[in-house]
Structures are given as structure tokens and as C-alpha cells.
Scaffold this motif. Structure first.
Motif, PDB file in Angstrom:
ATOM      1  N   ASN A  11      19.925-113.158  65.613  1.00  0.00           N
ATOM      2  CA  ASN A  11      19.652-111.799  66.051  1.00  0.00           C
ATOM      3  C   ASN A  11      20.948-111.214  66.607  1.00  0.00           C
ATOM      4  O   ASN A  11      21.464-111.682  67.620  1.00  0.00           O
ATOM      5  N   SER A  14      20.784-109.929  70.498  1.00  0.00           N
ATOM      6  CA  SER A  14      20.832-110.926  71.568  1.00  0.00           C
ATOM      7  C   SER A  14      22.166-111.671  71.578  1.00  0.00           C
ATOM      8  O   SER A  14      22.732-111.924  72.640  1.00  0.00           O
ATOM      9  N   LEU A  17      24.947-109.090  72.888  1.00  0.00           N
ATOM     10  CA  LEU A  17      24.834-108.767  74.306  1.00  0.00           C
ATOM     11  C   LEU A  17      25.199-109.960  75.193  1.00  0.00           C
ATOM     12  O   LEU A  17      25.717-109.789  76.295  1.00  0.00           O
ATOM     13  N   ARG A  18      24.958-111.179  74.708  1.00  0.00           N
ATOM     14  CA  ARG A  18      25.337-112.378  75.473  1.00  0.00           C
ATOM     15  C   ARG A  18      26.795-112.763  75.255  1.00  0.00           C
ATOM     16  O   ARG A  18      27.302-113.637  75.944  1.00  0.00           O
ATOM     17  N   GLY A  25      25.451-117.969  66.817  1.00  0.00           N
ATOM     18  CA  GLY A  25      24.769-117.642  68.057  1.00  0.00           C
ATOM     19  C   GLY A  25      25.069-118.574  69.204  1.00  0.00           C
ATOM     20  O   GLY A  25      24.503-118.435  70.281  1.00  0.00           O
TER      21      GLY A  25
END
Length: 130
Positions: A11, A14, A17-18, A25
Motif C-alpha cells: 500500500n 501506508s 507515510l511511514r 514496505g
């Protein structure tokens, strides 16, 4: 862009933003506050494609400006404080809000750039096509 087929979809919202790698990821995107790493320490994705330009700064200006101006107007109309109190309240809040959302927005724009294979526009028949 490098091959995405060997990695499950991540995603971009997510992960961005992290501040994580847009491909796996897991790995970190940033080295420092806003500087990008050369590549992901987990999957090895080169971040050479990443160019968020002035996009994050424009979004920060719009978002923080909307919040601060709304608060300034509300406080001014309700209490009419002296100008020095406005400066003491709103300057630090502006800096904190801008600094707090700049990095996540930069990560988000880079993750979306990776997800959609966004790159600089090129004209057909230009010097790089010869």
C-alpha cells in the motif's frame, strides 16, 4: 524502474507515510530528515527514480496555511489578543506543523511515484530518441 513482479503489492499510502520502501514496505526510505537513501536495505530497490520536486512543500503550504489562518481568525475574532501574542502562538505552531508533515508527504509522493511508474515527460523525436 526495477521489476515489481517478485514482490507482493505494498500500500503506497501506508508505506509512504511511514517512510518505508515503496516496493517491499520494510526498508527505510530516508537517511536523515529529508534526504533519501541510495537504495533499500531490505530489497535493494534503487531510489534513483525518486524525485518529489516541490510537491511536498506545496501541499505543506496549503494544509498548514489553511489550519493556521483558520485558527488565527478564530482567536482574533473571539479574544482580540495583542500582535505579540499572535506571533508567540502561531510562528512556533506553523514551524512544528510544517516540519511534522513534510517528511510523511514526501514519502507518500515518492511511494505514489513508484506505484504509478511516474517519470519526467519526454517528447517523441527528441534528442534522446536519435
Amino acid at each position: 524502474m526495477e521489476d515489481k513482479a517478485h514482490y507482493p503489492p505494498v500500500n503506497p499510502v501506508s508505506a509512504g507515510l511511514r517512510g518505508n520502501c515503496p516496493r517491499c514496505g520494510e526498508g527505510r526510505l530516508f537517511s536523515g530528515f529529508l534526504g533519501l537513501r541510495e537504495r533499500c536495505s531490505n530489497c535493494g530497490l534503487s531510489y534513483s527514480f525518486a524525485d518529489s520536486g516541490d510537491g511536498p512543500a506545496v501541499f505543506v503550504i496549503m494544509i498548514v496555511g489553511f489550519i493556521i489562518v483558520g485558527l488565527v481568525l478564530a482567536v482574533e475574532l473571539a479574544y482580540q489578543p495583542p500582535i505579540w501574542l499572535h506571533l508567540v502562538l502561531w510562528l512556533p505552531l506553523t514551524v512544528v506543523l510544517a516540519g511534522g508533515i513534510l517528511r510523511p508527504l514526501k514519502g507518500l509522493l515518492i511511494a505514489l511515484q513508484y506505484r504509478h511508474n511516474a517519470s519526467e515527460g519526454r517528447l517523441e523525436g527528441g534528442p534522446e530518441d536519435t
